[in-house]
Write an enzyme that holds these catalytic residues in place. Structure first.
Site, PDB file in Angstrom:
ATOM      1  N   GLU A  85       0.828  -1.220   0.000  1.00 42.64           N
ATOM      2  CA  GLU A  85       0.000   0.000   0.000  1.00 42.64           C
ATOM      3  C   GLU A  85       0.856   1.262   0.000  1.00 42.64           C
ATOM      4  O   GLU A  85       1.714   1.438   0.869  1.00 42.64           O
ATOM      5  CB  GLU A  85      -0.914  -0.019   1.235  1.00 42.64           C
ATOM      6  CG  GLU A  85      -1.883   1.150   1.259  1.00 42.64           C
ATOM      7  CD  GLU A  85      -2.850   1.103   2.442  1.00 42.64           C
ATOM      8  OE1 GLU A  85      -3.136  -0.008   2.961  1.00 42.64           O
ATOM      9  OE2 GLU A  85      -3.308   2.174   2.860  1.00 42.64           O
ATOM     10  N   LYS A 280      -6.987  -0.750  11.666  1.00 38.27           N
ATOM     11  CA  LYS A 280      -6.405  -1.169  10.382  1.00 38.27           C
ATOM     12  C   LYS A 280      -5.163  -0.327  10.096  1.00 38.27           C
ATOM     13  O   LYS A 280      -4.149  -0.828   9.617  1.00 38.27           O
ATOM     14  CB  LYS A 280      -7.454  -1.022   9.278  1.00 38.27           C
ATOM     15  CG  LYS A 280      -7.055  -1.589   7.938  1.00 38.27           C
ATOM     16  CD  LYS A 280      -6.263  -0.642   7.074  1.00 38.27           C
ATOM     17  CE  LYS A 280      -5.964  -1.227   5.708  1.00 38.27           C
ATOM     18  NZ  LYS A 280      -5.052  -0.396   4.921  1.00 38.27           N
ATOM     19  N   ASP A 296       4.427 -14.492  11.493  1.00 34.93           N
ATOM     20  CA  ASP A 296       3.113 -14.933  11.016  1.00 34.93           C
ATOM     21  C   ASP A 296       2.093 -13.809  11.222  1.00 34.93           C
ATOM     22  O   ASP A 296       1.574 -13.619  12.327  1.00 34.93           O
ATOM     23  CB  ASP A 296       2.737 -16.192  11.819  1.00 34.93           C
ATOM     24  CG  ASP A 296       1.420 -16.792  11.380  1.00 34.93           C
ATOM     25  OD1 ASP A 296       0.636 -16.097  10.704  1.00 34.93           O
ATOM     26  OD2 ASP A 296       1.173 -17.959  11.726  1.00 34.93           O
ATOM     27  N   HIS A 393      -2.527  10.776  -0.219  1.00 37.57           N
ATOM     28  CA  HIS A 393      -2.870   9.625  -1.059  1.00 37.57           C
ATOM     29  C   HIS A 393      -2.902  10.009  -2.530  1.00 37.57           C
ATOM     30  O   HIS A 393      -2.440   9.269  -3.381  1.00 37.57           O
ATOM     31  CB  HIS A 393      -4.250   9.077  -0.658  1.00 37.57           C
ATOM     32  CG  HIS A 393      -4.150   8.081   0.437  1.00 37.57           C
ATOM     33  ND1 HIS A 393      -5.167   7.226   0.758  1.00 37.57           N
ATOM     34  CD2 HIS A 393      -3.150   7.785   1.281  1.00 37.57           C
ATOM     35  CE1 HIS A 393      -4.790   6.464   1.761  1.00 37.57           C
ATOM     36  NE2 HIS A 393      -3.575   6.789   2.091  1.00 37.57           N
TER      37      HIS A 393
HETATM   38  C1  MEV Z   1      -5.498   3.352   5.306  1.00 38.03           C
HETATM   39  O1  MEV Z   1      -4.748   2.222   4.932  1.00 38.03           O
HETATM   40  C2  MEV Z   1      -5.486   3.494   6.815  1.00 38.03           C
HETATM   41  C3  MEV Z   1      -6.354   4.615   7.358  1.00 38.03           C
HETATM   42  O2  MEV Z   1      -7.698   4.479   6.879  1.00 38.03           O
HETATM   43  C4  MEV Z   1      -6.319   4.497   8.862  1.00 38.03           C
HETATM   44  C5  MEV Z   1      -7.277   5.431   9.590  1.00 38.03           C
HETATM   45  O3  MEV Z   1      -8.327   5.800   9.035  1.00 38.03           O
HETATM   46  O4  MEV Z   1      -6.977   5.742  10.754  1.00 38.03           O
HETATM   47  C6  MEV Z   1      -5.872   5.950   6.891  1.00 38.03           C
END
Ligand code: MEV
Length: 438
Positions: A85, A280, A296, A393
């Protein structure tokens, strides 16, 4: 319709690919050459990769990036990160730079106990089972000596064996709940081998026990396996600085930044939809280091998310507050990692990643990895609560569009400059590229 195949694993690599092309890819030569272009010319390396898993047909590459300048417990580190990513490595590096000007990250291992269970059914009197388990504990330990001897030399081994009564939840269901110290190894094979031996001894001792009824003698072992839920194998990572030092420009004061940031964390603490995305982002950092160091990531992911729901509701892994004018941001997470065994001595890039990290112990790797997660979350929340996430991004997106359209270095330079002042969309980039090409 395609028929099932017999003996697929016996085919060599080319035969497997030919079978695939014939049956699923319309004999497409391009598909075959896509698979083959990732083969490595170095036969030894290719053979090594082929043998990591079964039915290998190609290699699946991920980029390996470096995030430098991570000041952790007073020592600088470069983090190797394997991730597909865009923006993650850049965000980690930015967070590292931000915090190394403010005292760096602190990380502490809280505990390193790992867990395994023998799940079994016993039909009979609990107190007699309890007595049996108490009596045979020395035998259980003795039976696994050939497996534990080396681990004990390194200071690890079996810490505790406990009988757990689960019959309220499931009829006749009990566990041997075992705690292990696996030192610098992740320890899955070690734990599972010990558990399978325990299961054998438990059944045998029950069968031989003259006090048991026929039913009691017949313990039914369902399975013996480690748990990837490791709430006693945890690490804390944190950063802190005076609130007024948080400001980086005149648009937002340190207080404003801290308050908005803390609100963002609080939202993730109480709102599961947000918590999942928030976490995430944490895992963007953690998984990248876990993968690069040959650990792992599925085990880590499963364990971390279980931990995030340990109080009955899925919640944020990170927390933040202001105390006496000091902004504090921290996280405690379970991480069962290894720096010896498994892929660590086999995969050349994993070996190198561990060299880059100066050959850490498992505990040190837990600290470094937790910091990668905290840094990633800091960077994400910082963007989200200030400029918004799309600014960064879209810059990466611009490069992706330019690369897809084979833009030259000169075209890239010109368009990066142009889009510093214009909104990036796919069509606006294509339009501008067309303009400068004509
Ligand atoms: C993107 O990979 C991760 C984010 O969505 C995490 C977040 O929203 O805190 C930017």
């Amino acid at each position: 319709m395609t028929k099932p195949v017999n003996g697929f694993s016996k085919l060599n690599k080319t035969e497997k690919i030919n079978w695939l092309a014939e049956n699923y890819l319309n004999n497409n030569d391009t598909a075959v050459s896509v698979l083959k272009q990732y083969w490595n010319d170095n036969n030894d390396l290719q053979k090594l990769h082929d043998e990591f898993i079964e039915n290998t047909v190609s290699n699946f590459y991920l980029p390996l990036g470096l995030a430098p300048n991570f000041l952790i417990n007073g020592k600088y580190h470069v983090l190797p990160m394997a991730i597909e990513e865009s923006s993650v490595v850049a965000a980690a590096s930015k967070a590292a730079k931000f915090w190394n000007e403010r005292g760096g990250f602190k990380a502490t291992v809280i505990d390193t106990k790992k867990i395994g269970q023998v799940h079994f059914l016993f039909r009979g009197d609990f107190s007699r089972l309890d007595q049996l388990v108490t009596n045979i504990k020395p035998k259980l330990r003795e039976a696994v000596k050939p497996i534990t001897r080396n681990m004990e030399k390194r200071g690890g081994g079996i810490l505790d064996i406990e009988l757990i009564d689960k019959t309220e939840k499931l009829e006749n269901y009990y566990q041997l709940f075992v705690k292990f110290d696996t030192r610098d190894s992740m320890g899955a094979n070690f734990i599972n081998s010990c558990l399978e031996k325990f299961a054998e001894v438990l059944q045998e001792e029950a069968r031989k026990n003259p006090d048991f009824t026929e039913d009691e003698k017949n313990i039914q072992v369902i399975m013996s396996i480690l748990s990837n839920y490791v709430p006693e194998c945890t690490v804390r990572a944190e950063v802190s600085c005076p609130v007024d030092q948080l400001s980086e420009d005149e648009n937002m004061s340190g207080e404003e930044f801290a308050e908005k940031f803390i609100q963002a964390v609080k939202i993730a603490e109480i709102e599961p939809y947000r918590a999942v995305t928030h976490n995430k982002g944490v895992m963007n950092g953690i998984d990248a280091v876990v993968l690069a160091t040959g650990n792992d990531f599925r085990a880590v992911e499963a364990g971390v998310h279980a931990y995030a729901s340990r109080n009955g509701q899925y919640t944020s892994l990170t927390h933040a507050k202001i105390e006496d004018g000091i902004f504090k941001f921290w996280m405690e997470i379970p991480l069962a990692l290894g720096t010896v065994g498994g892929l660590t001595s086999l995969h050349p890039l994993v070996k190198l990643a561990l060299d880059i990290l100066q050959r850490p112990s498992a505990s040190e790797l837990m600290e470094i990895t937790a910091v990668a997660g905290l840094a990633q979350n800091f960077a994400a929340l910082r963007s989200l609560t200030t400029t918004g996430i799309q600014q960064g991004h879209m810059k990466m997106h611009l490069m992706n569009i330019l690369n897809q359209n084979k833009a030259t270095d000169k075209e890239k330079e010109e368009l990066v400059e142009f889009f510093t002042h214009h909104t990036i969309t796919h069509s606006s980039v294509m339009e501008q590229l067309k303009k400068i090409r004509s």
